[in-house]
Write an enzyme that holds these catalytic residues in place. Structure first.
Site, PDB file in Angstrom:
ATOM      1  N   TYR A 148       0.846  -1.180   0.000  1.00  0.00           N
ATOM      2  CA  TYR A 148       0.000   0.000   0.000  1.00  0.00           C
ATOM      3  C   TYR A 148       0.883   1.231   0.000  1.00  0.00           C
ATOM      4  O   TYR A 148       1.750   1.377   0.854  1.00  0.00           O
ATOM      5  CB  TYR A 148      -0.896  -0.020   1.245  1.00  0.00           C
ATOM      6  CG  TYR A 148      -1.851   1.150   1.367  1.00  0.00           C
ATOM      7  CD1 TYR A 148      -3.151   1.062   0.869  1.00  0.00           C
ATOM      8  CD2 TYR A 148      -1.460   2.341   1.989  1.00  0.00           C
ATOM      9  CE1 TYR A 148      -4.033   2.130   0.983  1.00  0.00           C
ATOM     10  CE2 TYR A 148      -2.340   3.408   2.096  1.00  0.00           C
ATOM     11  CZ  TYR A 148      -3.626   3.298   1.594  1.00  0.00           C
ATOM     12  OH  TYR A 148      -4.506   4.353   1.706  1.00  0.00           O
ATOM     13  N   TYR A 186      -8.438  11.651 -21.613  1.00  0.00           N
ATOM     14  CA  TYR A 186      -9.120  11.442 -20.344  1.00  0.00           C
ATOM     15  C   TYR A 186     -10.614  11.649 -20.538  1.00  0.00           C
ATOM     16  O   TYR A 186     -11.019  12.620 -21.164  1.00  0.00           O
ATOM     17  CB  TYR A 186      -8.657  12.542 -19.377  1.00  0.00           C
ATOM     18  CG  TYR A 186      -8.012  12.033 -18.131  1.00  0.00           C
ATOM     19  CD1 TYR A 186      -6.657  11.776 -18.100  1.00  0.00           C
ATOM     20  CD2 TYR A 186      -8.764  11.833 -16.985  1.00  0.00           C
ATOM     21  CE1 TYR A 186      -6.057  11.327 -16.926  1.00  0.00           C
ATOM     22  CE2 TYR A 186      -8.164  11.385 -15.819  1.00  0.00           C
ATOM     23  CZ  TYR A 186      -6.808  11.136 -15.803  1.00  0.00           C
ATOM     24  OH  TYR A 186      -6.226  10.690 -14.662  1.00  0.00           O
TER      25      TYR A 186
END
Lengths: 633, 679
Positions: A210, A553
């Protein structure tokens, strides 16, 4: 070199200051929070870190400064104030404390989202809703003896069970908690990681690395079918710059450092990496490597694969690293390319040597208005053909232009608003641009002053050939600011029944227009098909240019009032949009990665043989699937 | 007749049928001139601004695709690139439309005059127009009318002009461009011209396909083309031509447009302007060359009445939706999209399927006149009776009313006015077609041509040929309703020939018949089973058969329907058998189309005279050519690639086998094993 005592380099200092104020002015850390005190000294780390700064943004207990069910800092968010005006709270950003008068109307007109219909989120995390941890006692015992800090606290675990996909945040807002890690560990250095991985292999527990937790590919989700104890390996405390090599312009950095800290620390020495993904406030160096990240200013500095010189990764088979720092090698397939994009399936990236550059002396924003999107794309293509792209060049479509407009903060002086009115008149009336077709490109130039001005002229000259009109620095700067606050805006939307997300692709130049048109149209059609009651927002922008193509995007959001399972509808539409992207020659991902969200298309993307190659690497490096996030393959 | 229709400007029939409005009604009340100068303000296409003719031609000639092809052609022909470019510009000049609103107004003015004189009414379904109105704003629209008459050519533009919908550009045959003045008027009314025999002219194909694709990509004006390729001489739908269809679809396949809307349009005539001309063409009299003088001469046809015209705008078809699962768009991702490449088998199959689908929709949308039903029945009466004794009128009336019910049961759109005595409807139909039938003393007679024509040499055949023209006209009008009955008729024929009740055997024979008649009737490729099921359920619905899991059995009293249906197909079966027989007995296995057509006609004439053959349709050159096409598809005939004219090699044993199967002597092959050459 000790950067703090550098008295003579006032120019550089100035530049560094300037840069800090421009790009990171909104990234001030909260004063008075005592964070990041090293719990245990790293025994493996004999020498002190080269650049030592006590200031770190991310504490072990992320909940101290960050939201548990939304984006970013707890103190920063969009709210409607008592007057019903939108306002951005906190003190961290330029926009903080400002009124945004146009936002409410825009929300209403775009989504039909009104103040009357509020979808409140669960206010606080209910620890009893979190399933109790499945601990591997033997592992925990041995871990204790290493002195690496760990926790099985419910909050800690929930924070590391998700990224920022819509479905993940939506579930949290509803207070729904699925499978979460059973434990979190915070190694402090490379050797801590080596110990943890050894123990994990010995006791057969599952590790999920993480970093900054900004994944948008479901990469952090715990596989529900995983029966072993899942340990989240949080790298956030491995955040030192170990050395800076000024002769070769490289720096050796621990992989847990997050983007803004890395830039701030390097800036103190007069350097930068220039790697600025939109998530750089929170995402980590290791995460960038593991997902093949791309930065806004890649035109000057390159993407992560261009920046990396050497990588150290701890795998169940041991540590993988190269023996030298040669800038390029012909030694068979580059082993870095097994690591970059491995998405936590092979090991933990612990240290990275990467290129650094002196902080640029001058930065200038800019913007160009085009009569339509087609002309804008043609201009970007020409800029790419002439290989004269500025540090960043982005083209927003008309919807996004309007959106950007809605986010203009309240102007204080009559003069400014008068000027704005004049500008608008000039563009729409005098130049005859259709307000419903025009679009805007935002630009960022960097370098020495003279060259920047020269470069600027070159780009504006090209733009003029495509009917582009220079539209000022403010518009440009606001465009870039938007990328940082847009994630916050989603939380506001969710408060009022609007859900949405962005996704990206890369595509050859000749298909850019087609993919933009078709994907946007597909989204609108799918929403209609799936029973969405309000017209959705379906918009796109071209965010990167390459010799042979561009990165596009898409933003997509809709008002879900009247739908029984909005997330499912959302997922169906996103799935259809991805199919459309692929059918139009777009890639599965430009820089977000595959994770678990886009796994189903991997085989057709890289062919069966390609899958076999990746699988055989996984089988060799991690035969017992210790790194069991099940991403990618 | 005129009055009768005027009283019923709004006719509502079946549930899915829409209100029809006579657009001439208003025209008759207002001045032609002020009509021509009406304000025309269509809603523009959302995705792109309009594009001038000059701009359009520039985009085409500067396209990357043409640049590639120009270079290739230059190398092949050993010319300079400039020379080839020059040639390409020439082709484009000859081809391109030059749509101008002024000419649309002129055209509208002329059409107003002409239509009001010729037709009692032009019925249009307003719902359809509304749908079109919306569609033109969203996606590029392809208008696909059927082609039955020269009148089809601009009628759509006329209607769209009235209703503020963007005027289409229309694909037309090059002969029209050659007409003095008229050619230019057509060009300025939006026509672009395509050569007939393009063959392997690479440059021409390239310019044409790029021109069409650019029109679709730009999308500012609907593109209109006749997917059947030609005007149907038999008033029966023709097998669609795929070249144009494929060009139109390519921008979608390659992602250059989000979607394309196909709009089937069915134009139906009570009476076709060129009826006699068409019949004579079928009998081998060459079609007169299109010329302005010819047009002026033909103006005498303006003095006659032609009943009403129906223009039915079908439901918009989304290419995107229809192609779902039929086309893998990924295949275009790995090469430059402008690269001249052969289309894949998949793309061709998809284009073919869509084209057939559109033609079927045209059929479904067409209005069937009472006259068409009457013709179907008249053709089942021996010709000798019609020419000599006459058919009692009351008998025809009775049968026609029976057939009307059957047609309605089968879901036909019938143009049968309500509230008028049936006998009046039928008499006015017969009256309208007095060039074909006459009523004398309570009987109906076939009209024979007055003047013994010198066109046909040889006197014994003369009388027969005089009858033939009328018989073929009857057949053509029957063809207008054939699509309603053809599927059940194939089942009826299968039952009759196989004398069998097993479903799968009937289906095998049914598919065999579909293969044999693949060029005669429109069957959507790959949908045999659905066709069969649909046909069976229709027969069940009208009480002709019982259907069980395994069997299809004739119901009590079902024979009337079945034998009518089987008789409906008989002319085709007999004619095909005649051609098969000719092929099997010919001396040579090499067949030249030029010699084949007169020879078969001669044979048919001989047999008709000796009363061994009963159908005049065997004389039709269209039918004879259809047999050749079907045999080629069934691989009983192969085209000789070396020959310039159409020459074929006949596989006699294969033809013999098909003959035997068709007559029920041997069971049909397993159709599943057939190569699917329909694609």
């Amino acid at each position: 070199m000790a950067s703090n005592s550098c008295g003579g380099g006032s120019d550089r200092q100035m530049a560094a200051q300037h840069r800090l104020s421009v790009i990171a002015g909104h990234l001030q850390r909260p004063s008075g929070s005592n964070t990041a005190v090293l719990a245990v000294d790293c025994k493996g780390q004999g020498s002190k870190p080269f650049v030592s700064s006590e200031k770190r943004t991310v504490p072990r207990r992320r909940q101290e400064i960050m939201k548990w069910n939304g984006w970013g800092y707890s103190d920063s968010k969009f709210v409607y104030n008592k007057k019903g005006q939108a306002e951005f709270t906190g003190k961290r950003y330029k926009l903080s404390g400002m009124i945004i008068p146009g936002l409410k109307d825009w929300m209403e007109n775009t989504f039909g989202a009104t103040l009357q219909h509020k979808a409140a989120a669960t206010p606080a995390l209910n620890s009893s809703a979190v399933p109790p941890p499945t601990l591997n006692e033997a592992f925990v015992e041995e871990l204790k003896s290493t002195g690496v800090p760990f926790s099985a606290d419910a909050e800690d675990r929930v924070f590391r069970a998700h990224g920022h996909c819509l479905h993940e945040i939506f579930a949290l807002r509803e207070g729904k908690i699925g499978r979460v890690p059973d434990m979190v560990v915070w190694p402090n250095c490379h050797s801590d990681v080596v110990k943890i991985v050894e123990l994990a292999c010995k006791h057969n527990v599952c590790l999920i690395p993480y970093g900054g937790g900004t994944s948008v590919s479901s990469a952090l989700e715990c596989p529900p079918e995983e029966t072993r104890s899942i340990i989240s390996l949080d790298t956030s405390q491995m955040n030192r710059i170990l050395w800076i090599d000024e002769k070769n312009l490289t720096a050796h950095i621990e992989a847990g450092i997050i983007g803004q800290d890395l830039e701030n620390l390097l800036n103190e020495s007069g350097y930068c990496t220039g790697h600025e993904p939109d998530s750089m406030e929170f995402s980590s160096l290791g995460g960038w490597v593991a997902t093949r990240a791309s930065g806004m200013k890649k035109n000057i500095y390159g993407n992560i694969e261009d920046l990396v010189i050497r990588i150290k990764m701890v795998t169940p088979q041991g540590v993988i690293e190269k023996s030298c720092q040669g800038p390029r090698m012909s030694t068979g397939p580059d082993i870095h390319h097994f690591i970059m994009g491995s998405e936590g399936t092979l090991g933990v990236i612990t240290e990275v040597t990467m290129k650094i550059r002196p902080v640029p002396e001058y930065q200038k924003y800019g913007s160009v208005v085009f009569p339509n999107f087609e002309q804008g794309v043609a201009c970007l293509r020409e800029v790419a053909r002439q290989r004269c792209a500025p540090a960043s060049i982005r083209l927003m479509d008309n919807e996004q232009f309007k959106f950007g407009h809605a986010l203009k903060p309240q102007v204080s002086s009559i003069f400014t608003s008068f000027l704005d009115g004049l500008k608008k008149f000039y563009i729409t009336k005098f130049k005859g641009f259709d307000p419903n077709r025009l679009c805007v490109a935002t630009l960022l130039f960097e370098g020495n002053r003279e060259k920047v001005l020269q470069h600027e002229k070159q780009v504006y000259d090209i733009a003029a050939k495509f009917g582009g009109l220079a539209a000022g620095e403010d518009n440009g700067q606001r465009g870039y600011m938007l990328t940082f606050v847009i994630a916050y805006l989603r939380d506001l939307g969710m408060d009022y029944f609007v859900i949405g997300e962005s996704f990206e692709t890369s595509v050859p130049w000749d298909r850019v227009l087609d993919i933009c048109r078709n994907v946007k149209a597909r989204i609108i059609h799918e929403c209609k098909d799936k029973g969405v009651q309000f017209p959705p927002l379906s918009t796109c922008r071209v965010t990167q240019t390459y010799d042979a193509g561009a990165c596009v995007y898409f933003y997509f959001a809709f008002n879900y009032r009247g739908l029984s399972d909005p997330v499912h509808v959302y997922e169906q539409v996103e799935h259809a949009a991805r199919e459309e992207i692929l059918a139009n020659g777009g890639s599965l991902s430009h820089h977000h990665g595959v994770g678990k969200l886009r796994k189903e298309w991997m085989r057709e993307t890289v062919s069966s043989v390609g899958m076999g190659m990746l699988q055989s690497v996984k089988d060799y490096v991690d035969p017992n699937n210790i790194f069991g996030s099940r991403n990618l393959l | 007749m005129t009055n009768m229709h005027r009283d019923f400007t709004k006719v509502g029939l079946n549930d899915d049928e829409e209100e029809l409005l006579d657009i001439l009604e208003e025209r008759r009340r207002s001045s032609d001139l002020s009509f021509a100068f009406r304000t025309f303000s269509p809603q523009p296409y959302k995705a792109a601004p309009p594009c001038s003719t000059v701009e359009l031609n520039r985009v085409v000639s500067e396209s990357q695709f043409l640049r590639y092809v120009t270079k290739e052609v230059a190398v092949e022909k050993q010319l300079s690139v400039e020379e080839v470019q020059q040639e390409a510009r020439g082709i484009l000049g000859e081809m391109s439309q030059n749509l101008q609103l002024g000419f649309i107004r002129l055209m509208a003015y002329i059409f107003n005059k002409v239509f009001k004189r010729l037709y009692s009414a032009i019925f249009v379904n307003m719902e359809g127009l509304n749908r079109l109105h919306h569609a033109t704003q969203e996606n590029p629209v392809i208008l696909m009318p059927n082609h039955r008459s020269y009148m089809d050519f601009l009628v759509i533009s006329y209607i769209l002009f009235i209703h503020d919908i963007p005027i289409p550009v229309i694909a037309a045959g090059i002969p029209l461009a050659g007409m003095k003045i008229v050619g230019e008027i057509l060009r300025r009314s939006g026509a672009f011209f395509i050569r007939r025999a393009i063959g392997s002219d690479k440059l021409y194909w390239a310019v044409l396909s790029e021109y069409v694709r650019t029109l679709v990509r730009k999308g500012f004006a609907p593109l209109e083309f006749f997917v059947e390729g030609f005007r149907s001489r038999t008033l029966k739908s023709l097998s669609p031509k795929l070249g144009m269809m494929h060009m139109v679809l390519e921008p979608f396949f390659k992602g250059e447009v989000f979607d394309i809307t196909l709009l089937p349009i069915s134009i139906s005539y009570d009476r076709v302007l060129e009826e006699s001309l068409l019949a004579h063409e079928l009998l081998g009299v060459p079609k007169p060359k299109e010329s302005t003088m010819g047009l002026l001469k033909a103006s005498r046809v303006l003095s006659e009445k032609y009943g009403s015209m129906h223009v039915n705008f079908g439901r918009p078809l989304s290419v995107r939706q229809l192609c779902e699962g039929r086309i893998n768009r990924y295949q275009y991702n790995l090469t430059p999209r402008d690269l001249p490449e052969k289309s894949t088998a998949e793309a061709q199959a998809c284009a073919s399927w869509l084209a057939h689908l559109v033609v079927r929709k045209q059929e479904e949308g067409s209005q069937i006149s009472p006259w068409s039903l009457m013709c179907g029945l008249l053709l089942q009466v021996p010709t000798r009776v019609l020419t000599e004794e006459g058919l009692p009128w009351h008998q025809l009336t009775e049968k026609t009313l029976w057939l009307r019910k059957l047609a309605l049961d089968f879901g036909a759109r019938l143009n049968w006015p309500d509230g008028v005595p049936d006998s009046d409807v039928m008499s006015s139909s017969a009256e309208l077609h007095r060039s074909i039938v006459q009523r004398k003393a309570g009987c109906v007679f076939l009209v024979q041509e007055d003047e013994p024509s010198r066109k046909y040499p040889g006197s014994p055949e003369e009388g027969m040929m005089r009858t033939a023209a009328a018989a073929l006209m009857l057949a053509s009008y029957r063809n207008q309703c054939l699509h309603v009955f053809v599927r059940p008729a194939l089942v009826a024929t299968a039952i009759h020939i196989t004398k069998c009740t097993q479903r799968d055997e009937l289906f095998a024979f049914f598919s065999f018949l579909q293969d044999v008649f693949s060029h005669e009737f429109i069957f959507i490729p790959g949908e045999s089973l659905q066709d069969f099921e649909e046909a069976c359920s229709l027969l069940k619905k009208c009480g002709a058969v019982h259907i069980s899991q395994q069997e299809v059995t004739v119901a009590q009293g079902g024979m009337e329907v079945l034998s009518f249906l089987q008789e409906l197909l008989k002319p085709f079966i007999d004619s095909y058998q005649l051609v098969f027989g000719y092929l099997c007995e010919a001396e040579s296995v090499i067949l030249k189309e030029k010699e084949f057509l007169p020879a078969v006609r001669g044979l048919a004439a001989k047999l008709l005279l000796s009363a061994e053959l009963h159908t005049y349709e065997a004389l039709s050159s269209d039918l004879q050519k259809n047999v050749l096409s079907a045999l080629r598809r069934l691989e009983a005939l192969t085209k000789l690639s070396s020959s310039v004219s159409n020459e074929f090699k006949v596989n006699k044993s294969a033809v013999k086998r098909i003959t035997d199967m068709l007559s029920g002597k041997i069971p049909p092959w397993n159709t599943q094993a057939l190569p699917d050459a329909r694609l």
